[in-house]
Design an enzyme around this catalytic site. Structure first.
Site, mmCIF file in Angstrom:
data_model
loop_
_atom_site.group_PDB
_atom_site.id
_atom_site.type_symbol
_atom_site.label_atom_id
_atom_site.label_comp_id
_atom_site.label_asym_id
_atom_site.label_seq_id
_atom_site.Cartn_x
_atom_site.Cartn_y
_atom_site.Cartn_z
ATOM 1 N N ASP A 192 0.816 -1.209 0.000
ATOM 2 C CA ASP A 192 0.000 0.000 0.000
ATOM 3 C C ASP A 192 0.855 1.267 0.000
ATOM 4 O O ASP A 192 0.766 2.113 0.881
ATOM 5 C CB ASP A 192 -0.934 -0.015 1.221
ATOM 6 C CG ASP A 192 -1.957 1.119 1.179
ATOM 7 O OD1 ASP A 192 -2.352 1.522 0.069
ATOM 8 O OD2 ASP A 192 -2.340 1.597 2.263
ATOM 9 N N GLU A 431 4.144 -8.302 6.997
ATOM 10 C CA GLU A 431 2.846 -8.904 6.691
ATOM 11 C C GLU A 431 2.916 -9.946 5.565
ATOM 12 O O GLU A 431 2.108 -9.917 4.637
ATOM 13 C CB GLU A 431 1.817 -7.823 6.362
ATOM 14 C CG GLU A 431 1.557 -6.862 7.500
ATOM 15 C CD GLU A 431 0.501 -5.812 7.159
ATOM 16 O OE1 GLU A 431 -0.109 -5.903 6.077
ATOM 17 O OE2 GLU A 431 0.284 -4.905 7.980
ATOM 18 N N TYR A 484 -5.526 -3.394 12.972
ATOM 19 C CA TYR A 484 -6.356 -2.241 12.606
ATOM 20 C C TYR A 484 -7.800 -2.491 13.012
ATOM 21 O O TYR A 484 -8.718 -2.432 12.197
ATOM 22 C CB TYR A 484 -6.233 -1.968 11.100
ATOM 23 C CG TYR A 484 -4.881 -1.421 10.714
ATOM 24 C CD1 TYR A 484 -4.607 -0.063 10.802
ATOM 25 C CD2 TYR A 484 -3.868 -2.273 10.306
ATOM 26 C CE1 TYR A 484 -3.364 0.442 10.471
ATOM 27 C CE2 TYR A 484 -2.617 -1.778 9.969
ATOM 28 C CZ TYR A 484 -2.369 -0.429 10.048
ATOM 29 O OH TYR A 484 -1.135 0.069 9.727
ATOM 30 N N GLU A 520 2.236 -1.564 14.053
ATOM 31 C CA GLU A 520 1.371 -0.657 13.290
ATOM 32 C C GLU A 520 0.001 -0.622 13.946
ATOM 33 O O GLU A 520 -0.507 -1.651 14.407
ATOM 34 C CB GLU A 520 1.181 -1.127 11.838
ATOM 35 C CG GLU A 520 2.375 -0.994 10.929
ATOM 36 C CD GLU A 520 2.049 -1.424 9.494
ATOM 37 O OE1 GLU A 520 0.850 -1.340 9.109
ATOM 38 O OE2 GLU A 520 2.970 -1.836 8.771
#
Length: 619
Positions: A192, A431, A484, A520
């Site tokens: 991303d 990831e 997240y 994160e």
């Protein structure tokens, strides 16, 4: 193999170097540039553009170096271009470099994304795979062939990503002639951020003696008030070299000395290297001068920070004291320059980080410029040094060819960064789809290889879900977990963050018995967008989500939780898509480095943490 000391050679010369054999010529500025827009992107090789001036092959434009080429023009085709682009510049080499046969002349590229081939006066001198690490070639014999002519440097750069590159990607051809023209293709990626391309760091010519210091490895330790610096020096171009080693303090006073290519230096009343906000004198650096006293007398000075790193089941220790990461994730990303090296931006970012009370950051998701790590050494900012292993989602990217390249990248990264006291941990991936069957062998091999390269630092890879680390978890020293909650999952439900995050941590620790870093977390916030009660994409929602995470962090800090790194320091560019409005907006600063409300929330928290775990109060 690239000289791991090259940047210090260059800086040493520009600051205080007096040896006639060590000089530097910076080639930054405007280069001739041409993108190969042929259908197969191969015209430049078929017509051998490197054999003559690039201006003679067709139309060229001016392109700044260092910079990504994507945002420099008004041409959307160039912004999204995939394939070979060509750079060229002519330079006159100083006459004394040519006339002195005892001088090596080296061409060095700080980084170019992604695959590069370099020619000098039409002759190939090197090629390099990988977009974030330096490469170089000795060109002494070539420039001495025609000493009166300018040196023509041609660099072809290809940003195409495949299943075997880092990061990986795939090229997809669209064969429906009713919808796409012939030869239409797209670059698919699983990360991303924008795939910026071009020559991203400085291009230099530098000189050394023929007999020169090629590599230094330093390991440090201490006991009570005595420090120990163990060193190993590699010299190229000669045999039976005499080496003198001298260690000096920050003020230039003599501390210790030794001779030989390996040994140890004892430092009485040692001043340790401490992180920012953990000590009143952070980032203390000694200078280790290495002198080779053969015919050519090479000399090199390496900054040395004396400190130790240890990891227990529940703590991350620097100098035997518990260290808590309160930091950020970043990107090398800015308007116009893209990923191009930019000193004003770097200095601004360091000022903002210190204003925030940041003591650490991760080089997400690739190695950053060497100059940034040198600033971290001086300022005491702790670094988790990450390789470009991001977006490894396709099972075909776990094959032997991919692993072989990944191992080479780690070799280059560790060789470049091993002596930075600010670097406290290696991250081999971000990831990855490590629940896949081939992943266990892949990551076991990769982590063991990295530990063999450097036995003084822990190794991790960054994961996003419990299943992700099933195959590689047993081999990491620290669990770095991304999550997240209330953003990508259960959107808008801030109330479920405490339960889900707490369960997340407990599951991790129960399974692996390793300290945990929240590597994160965050939420997009469009600057100036407000709503109460908070809704997604508002500054209020970003604040509320961060606060919910912080509450859980504080519950776990006295157990096994050792750090938090916000995603992200600043907004950054991504590929176009319906989920991103001109880039990722998870920054606590805008892309132009203006603060959102979350910056003030984080500043208050980080300075409170510094007061609890360190020694200093905020300004």
């Amino acid at each position: 193999m690239v000289n791991s000391l090259a940047l210090h050679y260059i800086q040493s010369f520009t600051q205080s170097h007096t040896h006639s054999h060590t000089e530097v010529k910076e080639l930054n500025g405007l280069w001739d540039f041409r993108a190969d827009g042929s259908p197969n992107r191969n015209e430049g090789f078929e017509k051998a553009w490197y054999k003559r001036r690039l201006t003679e092959t067709g139309p060229v434009i001016e392109m700044p170096v260092p910079a990504s080429y994507n945002d420099i023009t008004q041409d959307p085709t160039l912004r999204d271009f995939i394939g070979w682009v060509w750079y060229e510049r002519e330079v006159f080499v100083p006459a004394r470099w040519i006339s002195d046969e005892g001088t090596r002349v080296v061409l060095r590229v700080g980084s170019a994304h992604y695959y590069s081939i370099v020619w000098v006066n039409g002759e190939k001198v090197t090629e390099h795979e990988g977009g974030h690490l330096p490469f170089e070639a000795e060109i002494s014999s070539l420039i001495r062939k025609e000493p009166t002519k300018p040196c023509r440097i041609t660099i072809a750069v290809n940003n195409t990503l495949t299943l075997e590159t880092l990061p990986p990607g795939t090229i997809q051809y669209m064969n429906d002639s009713s919808r796409y023209p012939d030869g239409f293709f797209v670059q698919n990626i699983d990360f991303d951020f924008f795939n910026y391309a071009g020559i991203h760091r400085s291009v230099l010519l530098y000189t050394t003696p023929k007999v020169h210091v090629d590599d230094i490895s330093v390991e440090t330790n201490f006991m009570d008030n005595t420090g120990l610096v163990r060193y190993k020096v590699s010299v190229q171009g000669g045999f039976n070299n005499t080496l003198n080693i001298t260690l000096m303090d920050k003020d230039g006073h003599f501390v210790a000395s030794s001779t030989g290519s390996s040994g140890g230096l004892k430092v009485v009343d040692v001043k340790l290297w401490w992180p920012y906000l953990m000590h009143e004198n952070p980032g203390y650096l000694y200078s280790m001068k290495v002198s080779e006293t053969s015919t050519y007398e090479d000399e090199y000075t390496l900054p040395v920070g004396i400190r130790t790193i240890n990891v227990t089941n529940t703590q991350f220790l620097i100098n035997n004291k518990p260290f808590y990461f309160h930091g950020v994730n970043k990107h090398e990303d800015s308007d116009i320059r893209g990923r191009g090296f930019d000193w004003p931006l770097i200095v601004k970012d360091f000022n903002l980080m210190k204003w925030l009370g940041v003591n650490s950051f991760r080089t997400s998701h690739y190695p950053y410029a060497e100059e940034i790590l040198q600033m971290c050494d001086r300022h005491g900012i702790v670094v988790i040094d990450e390789c470009p292993g991001v977006g490894i989602k396709d099972i075909r990217s776990f094959r032997n060819a991919s692993l072989s390249h990944h191992l080479v990248v780690m070799d280059e990264l560790v060789r470049r960064d091993k002596n930075h006291p600010s670097v406290v941990m290696w991250s081999v991936a971000n990831e990855p789809a490590s629940e896949m069957p081939p992943a266990e062998f892949y990551f076991k091999t990769l982590i063991e290889h990295t530990k063999a390269l450097d036995q003084t630092r822990p190794v991790t890879y960054v994961t996003i879900a419990a299943a992700d680390m099933d195959k590689g978890g047993p081999y990491v020293d620290v669990v770095c977990a991304n999550s997240y909650f209330a953003w990508y999952f259960d959107q808008g439900r801030l109330d479920i963050i405490p339960l889900q995050l707490s369960t997340h941590f407990e599951n991790w620790y129960r399974k692996y018995q390793r300290p945990i870093i929240q590597s994160e977390y965050g939420a997009d916030a469009v600057p100036g967008l407000h709503m109460d009660p908070p809704m997604m994409f508002t500054e209020e929602y970003q604040n509320a989500l961060l606060q919910s995470y912080h509450d859980v962090f504080d519950q776990k800090r006295n157990q096994y939780f050792v750090g938090e790194l916000i995603w992200n320091f600043a907004d950054f560019m991504t590929s176009q898509g319906i989920y991103r409005v001109v880039g990722n907006k998870k920054g606590i600063f805008t892309r132009q480095r203006q603060p959102k409300a979350a910056a003030f929330l984080l500043r208050k928290r980080y300075w409170r943490l510094a007061n609890e775990t360190g020694r200093l109060l905020p300004d």
